[in-house]
Every structure is written in structure tokens, then in C-alpha cells.
Design a protein around this motif. Structure first.
Motif, mmCIF file in Angstrom:
data_model
loop_
_atom_site.group_PDB
_atom_site.id
_atom_site.type_symbol
_atom_site.label_atom_id
_atom_site.label_comp_id
_atom_site.label_asym_id
_atom_site.label_seq_id
_atom_site.Cartn_x
_atom_site.Cartn_y
_atom_site.Cartn_z
ATOM 1 N N UNK A 119 17.833 61.092 62.638
ATOM 2 C CA UNK A 119 17.480 59.908 61.024
ATOM 3 C C UNK A 119 18.070 59.656 61.206
ATOM 4 N N UNK A 120 19.446 59.236 60.792
ATOM 5 C CA UNK A 120 20.453 58.377 59.960
ATOM 6 C C UNK A 120 21.326 57.444 60.961
ATOM 7 N N UNK A 121 21.404 56.066 60.431
ATOM 8 C CA UNK A 121 22.637 55.355 61.665
ATOM 9 C C UNK A 121 23.937 55.477 60.904
ATOM 10 N N UNK A 122 24.919 55.290 61.656
ATOM 11 C CA UNK A 122 26.379 55.642 61.521
ATOM 12 C C UNK A 122 26.653 54.111 62.828
ATOM 13 N N UNK A 123 27.937 53.595 61.606
ATOM 14 C CA UNK A 123 28.645 52.719 62.428
ATOM 15 C C UNK A 123 30.368 52.945 62.160
ATOM 16 N N UNK A 124 30.349 53.048 63.682
ATOM 17 C CA UNK A 124 31.821 53.978 63.623
ATOM 18 C C UNK A 124 33.390 52.329 64.342
ATOM 19 N N UNK A 125 34.156 52.115 63.649
ATOM 20 C CA UNK A 125 34.799 51.070 64.515
ATOM 21 C C UNK A 125 36.222 51.851 64.419
ATOM 22 N N UNK A 126 36.216 51.293 65.711
ATOM 23 C CA UNK A 126 38.324 52.074 66.410
ATOM 24 C C UNK A 126 39.139 50.901 66.031
ATOM 25 N N UNK A 127 39.818 51.261 65.174
ATOM 26 C CA UNK A 127 41.340 50.462 65.177
ATOM 27 C C UNK A 127 42.041 50.744 64.241
ATOM 28 N N UNK A 128 43.093 50.343 64.647
ATOM 29 C CA UNK A 128 44.490 50.425 63.845
ATOM 30 C C UNK A 128 44.363 50.450 62.035
ATOM 31 N N UNK A 129 44.217 50.867 61.861
ATOM 32 C CA UNK A 129 45.482 51.388 60.291
ATOM 33 C C UNK A 129 44.887 50.036 59.863
ATOM 34 N N UNK A 130 45.926 48.938 59.446
ATOM 35 C CA UNK A 130 45.895 47.443 59.076
ATOM 36 C C UNK A 130 44.408 47.202 59.097
ATOM 37 N N UNK A 131 43.899 47.077 60.186
ATOM 38 C CA UNK A 131 42.590 46.861 60.079
ATOM 39 C C UNK A 131 41.301 46.946 59.462
ATOM 40 N N UNK A 132 41.784 48.689 59.600
ATOM 41 C CA UNK A 132 41.072 49.606 58.488
ATOM 42 C C UNK A 132 41.573 49.644 57.582
ATOM 43 N N UNK A 133 42.372 48.565 57.203
ATOM 44 C CA UNK A 133 42.263 48.772 55.528
ATOM 45 C C UNK A 133 42.030 47.754 54.566
ATOM 46 N N UNK A 134 41.748 46.875 55.811
ATOM 47 C CA UNK A 134 40.842 45.435 55.407
ATOM 48 C C UNK A 134 40.127 45.846 55.570
ATOM 49 N N UNK A 135 39.223 46.552 56.329
ATOM 50 C CA UNK A 135 37.789 47.047 56.228
ATOM 51 C C UNK A 135 37.345 47.429 54.912
ATOM 52 N N UNK A 136 38.472 48.902 54.381
ATOM 53 C CA UNK A 136 37.941 49.272 53.739
ATOM 54 C C UNK A 136 38.225 49.011 52.132
ATOM 55 N N UNK A 137 39.070 47.605 52.090
ATOM 56 C CA UNK A 137 39.085 46.892 50.948
ATOM 57 C C UNK A 137 37.607 45.859 50.737
ATOM 58 N N UNK A 138 37.664 45.874 51.653
ATOM 59 C CA UNK A 138 36.569 44.584 51.508
ATOM 60 C C UNK A 138 34.673 45.628 51.229
ATOM 61 N N UNK A 139 35.321 46.279 51.103
ATOM 62 C CA UNK A 139 34.016 47.394 51.081
ATOM 63 C C UNK A 139 32.954 47.803 52.931
ATOM 64 N N UNK A 140 33.518 47.126 53.508
ATOM 65 C CA UNK A 140 32.073 47.176 54.483
ATOM 66 C C UNK A 140 32.413 48.745 55.737
ATOM 67 N N UNK A 141 33.560 49.633 55.281
ATOM 68 C CA UNK A 141 33.483 50.893 55.303
ATOM 69 C C UNK A 141 34.088 51.554 54.635
ATOM 70 N N UNK A 142 33.187 52.765 54.414
ATOM 71 C CA UNK A 142 33.237 53.736 52.901
ATOM 72 C C UNK A 142 34.615 54.066 53.341
ATOM 73 N N UNK A 143 35.341 54.873 54.170
ATOM 74 C CA UNK A 143 36.375 55.407 54.209
ATOM 75 C C UNK A 143 37.548 55.314 56.218
#
Length: 297
Positions: A119-143
Motif C-alpha cells: 500500500x505504500x509508494x516509493x520513489x527512488x532516484x539513481x544518480x551520483x552523489x553530487x546530484x543526490x546531495x542537491x536533492x537531499x538539501x532541497x528536501x526532495x528526498x529523505x536520504x
């Protein structure tokens, strides 16, 4: 007015009797009567006509009850959803993974989550750490989970180390180097190396071993964050694949890829970690996913 009093109003309107409504809300009849009288006084409206046979809502009561009913319904839904959230049966989340986690444990992890929590929905972004860090700081992902060796020091980041993933070099089964007991780093590089973006420390070590003037002089035949693409290229060419062992287990077991022993290269492994924003409380689903990641032994 508190929610209980709105619940009392709805109960009287539904039951058309103070006696039956009192039983429903687990109050004595006098206590319920006082609650309704207090509500009418607070609202400045008469909500019910007290007849001899049954209680009937006034026009003002119908207006109030319709809205109170929605309020009570929403409250019950909220209580239900909070309980589901607490029990991890509800609560969507988004997180990121680097190329190595994506190629090793992500598939098994996501399969298990889907089976256990459909019943839950997950969204996973696969990328390099630079882009993932940007998403984290923007709070678009939780970790995110990635190799953390090049992460800049930042007091706002919290990093939890995970199990190291040893890696090596691989070639297709009929590659010219496959028959050799060991090969040199120069021989590997002469065929062209395929890899994800290398951490700065790894680039520096490789450049020294190859006798290059600086890490900037180290070149990769193909640099890509997609391990599956790198494997396909290695299987169809004389290129040498650099990858974690776990990412090529199936191909090695099937005899499609052959591991090489580099004589002049120390053992290599990735430095995986979970990166979160310090001070931010993760959702229950995020906490559960993090708890199922391969912990450092």
C-alpha cells in the motif's frame, strides 16, 4: 469547541434521542444534555427541538451538523492514518542511491518492500552523489546511499557507514587477458577501463601507480553511473570493467565475465554510507528502509 462536543452533536442528530446518543458516546444522559446545551450556548444557536417522542434538528442544527459530521469523519480518518503510519502501513517516501547500491542490493530491497507493504509508494532516484546531495538539501528526498569518500565536510549532514563493497576488474570470458594468472595495471588500462565516476582518492592512487603526472591525466574509456550499461559494453568489447563483486555475481557465475587479478593494485572497496540531514526526523518508512540496508560489520 473541542472535537468531543462536535461528536456529541452528530450522535444526537443521528440517534434523534438523548438516551440512545448518550449510550453511543458512553456518557450519562444528563452529561450529554449539558454538553449539547453548552455547545448551543457557545454557538449562539438552538441546534435541536426537544419533542416528546424524538429530538429533531432545527434549520440551524442541520447547517451545523452537516459540517460537524465532516469534521468528525476527518478526525477518524486522521486517527486511522496515524495508526497506519505508526505501524508502517502508510507513509510514502523518496530516497536516492548511487550506482553501486543500485547494482547490488537495491533490487532485492525494493522487491521485499513491495511484497511486505503493497500500500505504500516509493520513489527512488539513481544518480551520483553530487546530484543526490542537491536533492537531499532541497528536501526532495529523505536520504541517499552512495560512496561517501568525496562528500564535503558539512555539519548539516549525518553519515552512517554501511558495509564495504569489495570490487575488482572483469573482462568477458574470451578476452585476451582472461587466460592470464595476473595482469598489470598498465595492461588493464591499455584495453580501456569502464567505471562509474571514481572517488578523488582512488583516482590519485591509480594515477600514481600508472606513473601519471596528476590525477587529471587519468582517463577512463567510459565513465557512466549505469552499471548495467557498463556490463553490456564489457561483454561486447575488449574493455575492462571496474565494478563491485556483488554487481557482477550473476555474470561471473554464468561464465560470462571473468575476474582479473591485478598484480600491482591493492584490494579495493567502496565506502558506502547513508546520508541524511542532521536534525531531520525520517518518516517511519524511511527508517525501516535504512534499517534494512547492509550494516557495517
Amino acid at each position: 469547541m473541542d472535537l468531543k462536543r462536535w461528536t456529541h452533536i452528530v450522535a444526537v442528530a443521528d440517534r434523534r434521542s438523548f438516551i440512545r446518543a448518550a449510550e453511543q458516546v458512553h456518557l450519562s444522559q444528563p452529561a450529554l444534555t449539558r454538553s449539547i446545551q453548552a455547545a448551543e450556548a457557545e454557538l449562539g444557536l438552538q441546534l435541536f427541538d426537544r419533542g416528546t417522542n424524538e429530538v429533531v434538528t432545527t434549520p440551524a442544527g442541520e447547517f451545523v451538523v452537516a459540517r460537524a459530521r465532516q469534521l468528525v469523519f476527518n478526525s477518524r480518518c486522521l486517527e486511522r492514518d496515524v495508526e497506519l503510519y505508526r505501524s508502517r502501513s502508510l507513509g510514502d517516501t523518496a530516497f536516492g542511491v548511487g550506482p553501486f547500491p543500485a547494482a547490488t542490493f537495491l533490487s532485492q530491497l525494493m522487491t521485499g518492500m513491495r511484497r511486505e507493504f503493497p500500500g505504500i509508494n516509493l520513489r527512488v532516484e539513481i544518480s551520483n552523489w553530487q546530484l543526490l546531495l542537491k536533492r537531499l538539501v532541497e528536501e526532495d528526498i529523505e536520504f541517499f546511499v552512495a560512496d561517501t569518500r568525496d562528500l564535503p565536510p558539512d555539519p548539516n549532514l549525518y553519515i552512517r557507514a554501511l558495509h564495504r563493497q569489495p570490487g575488482g576488474f572483469y573482462v568477458r570470458a574470451d578476452h585476451p587477458l582472461a587466460a592470464r594468472k595476473s595482469v598489470s595495471l598498465q595492461q588493464l588500462w591499455s584495453h580501456g577501463v569502464l567505471s562509474v565516476r571514481l572517488p578523488a582518492g582512488v583516482r590519485a592512487a591509480l594515477s600514481r601507480l600508472l606513473g601519471l603526472a596528476s590525477p587529471a591525466d587519468l582517463s577512463l574509456a567510459l565513465e557512466c553511473d549505469d552499471i548495467e550499461l557498463l556490463k553490456k559494453v564489457a561483454l561486447a568489447s575488449d574493455s575492462v570493467l571496474a565494478a563491485p563483486h556483488a554487481a557482477v555475481e550473476e555474470e561471473v557465475a554464468a561464465g560470462k565475465l571473468h575476474p582479473l587479478e591485478a598484480s600491482d593494485l591493492p584490494a579495493q572497496s567502496s565506502e558506502m554510507g547513508v546520508v541524511t540531514l542532521r536534525g531531520r526526523t525520517p518518516s517511519p518508512m524511511a527508517e525501516l528502509i535504512i534499517s534494512r540496508l547492509p550494516a557495517r560489520g
